[in-house]
Design a protein around this motif. Structure first.
Motif, PDB file in Angstrom:
ATOM      1  N   SER A 185      17.817  90.414  40.798  1.00  0.00           N
ATOM      2  CA  SER A 185      17.883  89.041  41.290  1.00  0.00           C
ATOM      3  C   SER A 185      19.271  88.814  41.880  1.00  0.00           C
ATOM      4  CB  SER A 185      17.603  88.047  40.150  1.00  0.00           C
ATOM      5  OG  SER A 185      18.554  88.203  39.109  1.00  0.00           O
ATOM      6  N   SER A 256      10.688  82.193  45.174  1.00  0.00           N
ATOM      7  CA  SER A 256      11.776  82.622  44.303  1.00  0.00           C
ATOM      8  C   SER A 256      13.009  83.011  45.105  1.00  0.00           C
ATOM      9  CB  SER A 256      11.322  83.809  43.441  1.00  0.00           C
ATOM     10  OG  SER A 256      12.403  84.337  42.696  1.00  0.00           O
ATOM     11  N   GLN A 260      16.437  81.046  44.722  1.00  0.00           N
ATOM     12  CA  GLN A 260      17.654  81.698  44.237  1.00  0.00           C
ATOM     13  C   GLN A 260      18.817  81.479  45.202  1.00  0.00           C
ATOM     14  OE1 GLN A 260      17.375  85.662  42.220  1.00  0.00           O
ATOM     15  NE2 GLN A 260      15.227  85.573  42.851  1.00  0.00           N
TER      16      GLN A 260
END
Length: 389
Positions: A185, A256, A260
């Motif tokens: 991530s 996502s 992020q």
């Protein structure tokens, strides 16, 4: 309105049969993607981690009636030369009325290299693709064939180095397929890349998926344990159903990625950064933007968020998206952001409308004011990618 009328913000390349022989270093020929036959005698590429190949059928025959498309059984002899040859692509673009294409790599092909465990092979494969793209495919007219420079998957130092290489080569944009530092991530370690992109005035593209090198390796190991059975090893019917269903991956992964980037304050720290999400469609974005803003207002007092404004404001100022055909998104363009939308053909993939792009544009944008229409089909891409500079 500038010198361009229609710009496709997303197009692709079908690898020519001799691409790796010509461009990949001799030391790595044994690990190159292999051109083989599919179950119906068509041409297909065999990639790392698979025992069954990926047919070229849906990426080789633009313009074919939809009910005649074949996934398997298509050979390079049947493929349009414009799919893999730059000079022929220019002819197809002219026939379609498209002035400029932004060109992105075949995703499974580039993944063959990005997911390898050998650092040197990753670089050799990425270099081979970038060199083919800029020195062969785009060479007939680099002003009309605009390549997105692929960034490797080897961590932040290499990512920054290759961004500088892209700038020196005259690239208008780079494409990342994983977070620059290589994590699962986003992280603070990625900031060096965002800073370098701002300094170089280089827009960063993400083509749908962000998959770390480690995740690609895990997928290959899992496939090996299963005897190499992947998507294409399940029989044409079941595999085709899964291939079609995989389109929903946009909605499972892209929110996502956008979240992020925004919620971790990337654009707060780097207000000059632009990130373009390629081939994600736009009709779903108004609800997503509304949802992000709702989460922001409800949680900002306790969550210590590193952003000072509602999330949607960063979308409108720092991000954009391309779409192929999106009637709903066009009708709701003001909620998406007229300045944040870029039309594309996705040529030569089977979802494109070649050679009828002008007809489709006129049908789907009937009633759109000329200034807004121009922004969506041309002006935004010219501005974001600096096509007039």
């Amino acid at each position: 309105m500038g010198q361009h009328s229609i710009v496709s913000a997303d197009a692709h390349i079908l690898e020519p049969p001799d691409i790796w022989k010509n461009w990949l270093a001799d030391a790595y020929q044994d690990k190159a993607p292999k051109l083989v036959k599919d179950a119906d005698g068509g041409d297909a590429w065999l990639f790392a981690g698979a025992t069954t190949p990926d047919p070229i059928g849906l990426t080789a025959t633009p313009g074919m009636p939809l009910d005649q498309f074949r996934w398997t059984g298509v050979t390079y002899d049947e493929a349009r030369p414009g799919c893999y040859d730059g000079a022929a692509r220019l002819e197809d673009m002219t026939r379609d009325g498209v002035d400029v294409e932004i060109l992105f790599p075949p995703q499974r092909t580039i993944g063959h290299f990005l997911g390898d465990e050998d650092d040197a092979f990753v670089l050799a494969g990425v270099d081979a693709y970038n060199n083919f793209l800029f020195d062969e495919f785009c060479a007939p007219d680099p002003a009309r064939l605009v390549g997105a420079y692929q960034i490797p998957s080897l961590g932040i130092d290499t990512a920054v180095e290759y961004l500088h290489k892209a700038k020196a080569r005259g690239a208008k944009t780079v494409v990342i397929s994983c977070w620059p530092a290589g994590g699962e991530s986003i992280s603070e370690a990625d900031d060096r890349f965002w800073a370098a992109a701002v300094e170089a005035e280089m827009p960063v593209c993400i083509h749908i998926l962000m998959i770390s090198r480690a995740a690609r390796l895990r997928a290959r190991q899992a496939a090996a344990r299963a005897g190499g059975r992947q998507l294409y090893g399940e029989g044409t019917g079941r595999a085709g159903a899964k291939a079609a269903a995989s389109l929903s991956g946009v909605f499972s992964s892209v929110p996502s990625t956008i979240g992020q980037l925004i919620f971790t304050g990337v654009f707060e720290r780097f207000p000059g950064l632009h990130v373009s999400m390629i081939e994600i469609g736009v009709g779903w974005l108004p609800h997503f933007l509304e949802a992000m803003d709702d989460r922001y207002w409800r949680n900002r007092s306790w969550a210590d968020l590193p952003i000072s404004r509602p999330p949607s404001s960063y979308w409108f100022e720092n991000m954009s998206a391309s779409f192929v055909r999106d009637d709903y998104g066009i009708r709701n363009r003001h909620e998406v952001g007229v300045a944040n939308m870029m039309w594309s053909t996705d040529y030569p993939h089977h979802g494109n409308d070649w050679p009828y792009s002008r007809k489709v544009i006129n049908e789907t944008m009937a009633g759109v004011p000329p200034e807004e229409k121009h922004q969506i089909i041309c002006g935004n891409a010219v501005r974001i990618f600096g096509l007039d500079g």
